[in-house]
Design an enzyme around this catalytic site. Structure first.
Site, PDB file in Angstrom:
ATOM      1  N   ASP A  23     -10.470 -10.615  24.108  1.00 46.35           N
ATOM      2  CA  ASP A  23      -9.883  -9.951  22.952  1.00 46.35           C
ATOM      3  C   ASP A  23     -10.887  -9.888  21.809  1.00 46.35           C
ATOM      4  O   ASP A  23     -11.785 -10.733  21.707  1.00 46.35           O
ATOM      5  CB  ASP A  23      -8.640 -10.711  22.465  1.00 46.35           C
ATOM      6  CG  ASP A  23      -7.469 -10.582  23.411  1.00 46.35           C
ATOM      7  OD1 ASP A  23      -7.449  -9.615  24.195  1.00 46.35           O
ATOM      8  OD2 ASP A  23      -6.577 -11.439  23.369  1.00 46.35           O
ATOM      9  N   ARG A  43     -11.049  -2.363  26.753  1.00 47.26           N
ATOM     10  CA  ARG A  43      -9.675  -2.023  26.398  1.00 47.26           C
ATOM     11  C   ARG A  43      -9.704  -1.603  24.928  1.00 47.26           C
ATOM     12  O   ARG A  43     -10.014  -2.399  24.050  1.00 47.26           O
ATOM     13  CB  ARG A  43      -8.730  -3.213  26.597  1.00 47.26           C
ATOM     14  CG  ARG A  43      -7.275  -2.855  26.280  1.00 47.26           C
ATOM     15  CD  ARG A  43      -6.300  -3.966  26.668  1.00 47.26           C
ATOM     16  NE  ARG A  43      -6.363  -5.109  25.782  1.00 47.26           N
ATOM     17  CZ  ARG A  43      -6.657  -6.342  26.155  1.00 47.26           C
ATOM     18  NH1 ARG A  43      -6.981  -6.612  27.415  1.00 47.26           N
ATOM     19  NH2 ARG A  43      -6.678  -7.331  25.286  1.00 47.26           N
ATOM     20  N   ALA A  65      -5.545  -4.452  14.576  1.00 49.94           N
ATOM     21  CA  ALA A  65      -4.318  -5.009  14.009  1.00 49.94           C
ATOM     22  C   ALA A  65      -4.556  -6.015  12.888  1.00 49.94           C
ATOM     23  O   ALA A  65      -3.625  -6.683  12.447  1.00 49.94           O
ATOM     24  CB  ALA A  65      -3.502  -5.684  15.116  1.00 49.94           C
ATOM     25  N   ARG A 110       1.448  -9.055  13.140  1.00 46.89           N
ATOM     26  CA  ARG A 110       0.502  -7.964  13.398  1.00 46.89           C
ATOM     27  C   ARG A 110       1.141  -6.888  14.277  1.00 46.89           C
ATOM     28  O   ARG A 110       0.866  -5.700  14.126  1.00 46.89           O
ATOM     29  CB  ARG A 110      -0.787  -8.503  14.027  1.00 46.89           C
ATOM     30  CG  ARG A 110      -1.622  -9.353  13.072  1.00 46.89           C
ATOM     31  CD  ARG A 110      -3.024  -9.567  13.576  1.00 46.89           C
ATOM     32  NE  ARG A 110      -3.085 -10.431  14.726  1.00 46.89           N
ATOM     33  CZ  ARG A 110      -3.287 -11.749  14.673  1.00 46.89           C
ATOM     34  NH1 ARG A 110      -3.417 -12.347  13.496  1.00 46.89           N
ATOM     35  NH2 ARG A 110      -3.350 -12.459  15.779  1.00 46.89           N
TER      36      ARG A 110
END
Length: 311
Positions: free
Chosen positions: A133, A183, A188, A292
């Site tokens: 991430d 990805r 956010a 978020r």
């Protein structure tokens, strides 16, 4: 920036709210729309239902970030290794996505990289991809440096990029050249205008431009993997149309949507033969993540308010 979005992002960074809100029944009730539960077992059960009912694959992430002790980072790594075993036991098509600050990036970058290598090797045993991430903009350089180092040894690793950052076009080009996996999300976190597009229209335009690169001929030539993390049906349709017009097959890219959001869209994508994964989050550190998620689409606030106060 939308005032409600600003308020929600501010709440996600409030220390008191992070520490106390998860104990309040009113918030615990509302968050069930976006996550099946706090335990790994809850995520496994939800993934099994999606696989059996709609033949939808999944991605797991355990909520949390910015650990301060090496023992915590080791425990998170061990948890994910255990999760791979549990996924295999149930014969699920489930990937894992990790946050580097949860694996000790703030403490020791080298040891964090070793933990990612360990998880990438474990994922490879199951023929799976490990995703990393992306967090706030100060972490982008360290995240991408680590990603490229691990990618050179393990081809089954991907990383998340955020279309609201000005720098992402250049970052994407480097990953495409390396034959990696991305990805793509809008982003956010609450970021300053010096590093991120402040207007939604510009973020959306950036997303579509990046998407075209991700399924373009240069990406195909290097074996790059494209994943689009969005619930924006206008953007989804635009990607589908561009792919069809340029001869990119439906299995040449993937969509990633969050658990509990636009279920009918998920089912339709699966029925139409598109590659799809649903991201399932779990864990007890869910308040910042939950704020978020609401901030991504402020219209969700009214729906959640009705859920929170319904009898």
């Amino acid at each position: 920036m939308h005032p409600v979005r600003s308020l929600l992002l501010a709440a996600s960074e409030n220390r008191w709210m992070r520490a106390n809100a998860t104990r309040l029944p009113v918030f615990r009730k509302a968050v069930t729309r976006f996550m099946p539960g706090e335990r790994l077992e809850d995520a496994l059960d939800a993934a099994q239902v999606l696989a059996q009912q709609d033949r939808i694959a999944t991605v797991f992430t355990r909520l949390g970030e910015n650990v301060t002790e090496m023992a915590e980072a080791d425990a998170v790594t061990d948890h994910y290794v255990e999760a791979y075993g549990r996924i295999a036991e149930r014969h699920l098509d489930t990937q894992i996505s990790v946050k580097l600050t949860q694996l000790g990036l703030d403490i020791d970058k080298a040891r964090c990289r070793d933990r990612v290598r360990r998880l990438a090797a474990r994922a490879a045993e199951q023929g799976s991809i490990l995703y990393i991430d992306m967090e706030q903009h100060p972490y982008v350089d360290a995240t991408l440096e680590l990603y490229h180092a691990v990618l050179a040894e393990h081809r089954n690793v991907g990383v998340c990029l955020q279309s609201y950052l000005y720098r992402t076009e250049k970052d994407l080009q480097a990953i495409v050249a390396a034959g990696g996996a991305v990805r793509l999300v809008k982003g956010a976190y609450k970021e300053p205008e010096s590093v991120a597009f402040p207007k939604k229209a510009d973020v959306d335009a950036s997303y579509l431009s990046l998407a075209r690169t991700m399924i373009g001929p240069a990406a195909k030539a290097t074996g790059f993997r494209a994943v689009f993390g969005t619930h924006d049906t206008t953007i989804i349709a635009a990607i589908q149309q561009h792919a069809q017009a340029t001869g990119v097959p439906r299995d040449g890219y993937e969509f990633a949507l969050l658990y509990g959001i636009q279920r009918s869209v998920q089912q339709q994508l699966a029925r139409d033969g598109y590659q799809l994964r649903v991201l399932i989050s779990y864990g007890d550190y869910w308040f910042p993540w939950y704020m978020r998620r609401l901030a991504e689409r402020p219209a969700n606030v009214w729906f959640v308010a009705r859920t929170m106060f319904a009898r």
